[in-house]
Design an enzyme around this catalytic site. Sequence first.
Site, PDB file in Angstrom:
ATOM      1  N   TYR A 145     -32.470  86.578 -83.072  1.00 22.10           N
ATOM      2  CA  TYR A 145     -31.970  86.591 -81.836  1.00 22.10           C
ATOM      3  C   TYR A 145     -30.943  85.580 -81.519  1.00 22.10           C
ATOM      4  CZ  TYR A 145     -31.750  87.826 -76.558  1.00 22.10           C
ATOM      5  OH  TYR A 145     -31.558  87.974 -75.266  1.00 22.10           O
ATOM      6  N   SER A 146     -30.093  85.496 -82.579  1.00 22.36           N
ATOM      7  CA  SER A 146     -29.003  84.594 -82.568  1.00 22.36           C
ATOM      8  C   SER A 146     -27.880  85.160 -83.317  1.00 22.36           C
ATOM      9  CB  SER A 146     -29.345  83.279 -83.078  1.00 22.36           C
ATOM     10  OG  SER A 146     -29.868  83.463 -84.494  1.00 22.36           O
ATOM     11  N   LEU A 180     -39.080  72.388 -90.968  1.00 19.09           N
ATOM     12  CA  LEU A 180     -39.395  72.649 -89.807  1.00 19.09           C
ATOM     13  C   LEU A 180     -38.442  73.308 -89.047  1.00 19.09           C
ATOM     14  CD1 LEU A 180     -41.069  71.786 -87.108  1.00 19.09           C
ATOM     15  CD2 LEU A 180     -39.589  69.761 -86.881  1.00 19.09           C
ATOM     16  N   CYS A 184     -38.225  78.853 -83.099  1.00 22.12           N
ATOM     17  CA  CYS A 184     -38.263  79.776 -84.372  1.00 22.12           C
ATOM     18  C   CYS A 184     -38.219  81.433 -83.859  1.00 22.12           C
ATOM     19  CB  CYS A 184     -39.625  79.549 -85.009  1.00 22.12           C
ATOM     20  SG  CYS A 184     -41.033  80.112 -84.439  1.00 22.12           S
ATOM     21  N   GLY A 187     -39.842  84.448 -85.821  1.00 23.42           N
ATOM     22  CA  GLY A 187     -40.115  83.931 -87.116  1.00 23.42           C
ATOM     23  C   GLY A 187     -39.580  84.508 -88.097  1.00 23.42           C
ATOM     24  N   CYS A 362     -21.138  88.406 -72.026  1.00 21.04           N
ATOM     25  CA  CYS A 362     -21.293  87.203 -72.925  1.00 21.04           C
ATOM     26  C   CYS A 362     -20.415  87.637 -74.376  1.00 21.04           C
ATOM     27  CB  CYS A 362     -22.878  87.163 -73.670  1.00 21.04           C
ATOM     28  SG  CYS A 362     -23.808  86.203 -72.362  1.00 21.04           S
TER      29      CYS A 362
END
Length: 390
Positions: A145-146, A180, A184, A187, A362
């Site tokens: 989701y980016s 790290l 996230c 996942g 957007c």
Amino acid sequence: MLNLKEPDFPSSEQVVVNQRHLAAKTLFESLIKPSGIRVNGNQPYDIQVKNPKFYHRVIHQGNLGLGEAYMEGWWECERIDLFIEKLLQAKLERHVKNRLSLLWPLFITRYINLQTAIRAFAVAKQHYNIGNDLFEKMLDESMAYSCAYWQQAETLQQAQDAKMNLLCRKLKLEPGMKLLDIGCGWGGLAAYAAEHFSVSVTAITISNAQFEYAVEKYKHLDICFKLQDYRDLNEHYDRIVSVGMLEHVGHKNYRRFMKKVDDCLAPQGLAVLHTIVDNTSNTTCNPWINKYIFVNGVVPSVAQLSKAAEGLFVIEDIHNFGPDYAKTLMAWHDNFIASYPTLNATYDKRFYRMWRYYLLSCAGGFKARYMQLMQLVMSKNRADCYQSER
């Protein structure tokens, strides 16, 4: 006999209302004229006004009124993305005087920390927890989701895979390293790094829905998912990555975020931040986005991030591929529209209009280059010259 009736004249109150609508319409049309947009025109970016109250609402409420009016069906547009793009490219804000009601959110965010640890979970409740079924239909198989990386990709899946591969290469991951992932999501990146680069991953999120999904789907991989705020991190890692997280950190916390990354990163380590970036330094965001999509969110600028990293990190590389986010958002929009008939029992028509407006407005912002998407590579105490990836 003729039955003569007195003419039905409008009341004085109705005359005042009509005059107010006409004045607001005239002002609105004069404001948007430099953009080339026309009210009830025949171009795909032209706006079709269905309710005369629209003009007064937008003049007095700005972006919030524009978005809410669309949600309520007061206006239509064939290509909302192009409509927003043209509005932003015309820089209409230079011609509109500030209103006290619109300055109040700026005052609040300047002096109050809206992204404290207590408030951090609010955006998960508002947005990320609304339903995995929606995101499964809209996103690719990895549930990324980016912004995707479209340089050599033809499909959304290929572009998201390319983005994850690019991040891993920028991190210089090697088998056995500890990675790290701050923020996230569902996942996908953690799984990609564990599967393709043989690293051990700790991945944190503040969303219950994301946490439960990721734990179940990737239980076969060397990943430890945690439902945790970044401020509570206290272990050390060879590499750190954060994707789409800084938009939720807030300007009062950028330095604290950078210090936390510094505290958790090994001396020879690398960190990569993938974030939307504003062209100017702000302390608040679009009020409609804040109310309906990302509560307490704010997009950082490069200046704010570099200031926050000062004295802690060397910024090794800045990679801007903002236009790729417009393409990603349009792909999400197309998936949402195609799958909505299977979702409408859960998400009503008002949500449908809200979500369309979110994705398309957007996209328009990125098309206008009003916002950017940047990946920043940061190091500390490295003697060698970093060779960036593309």
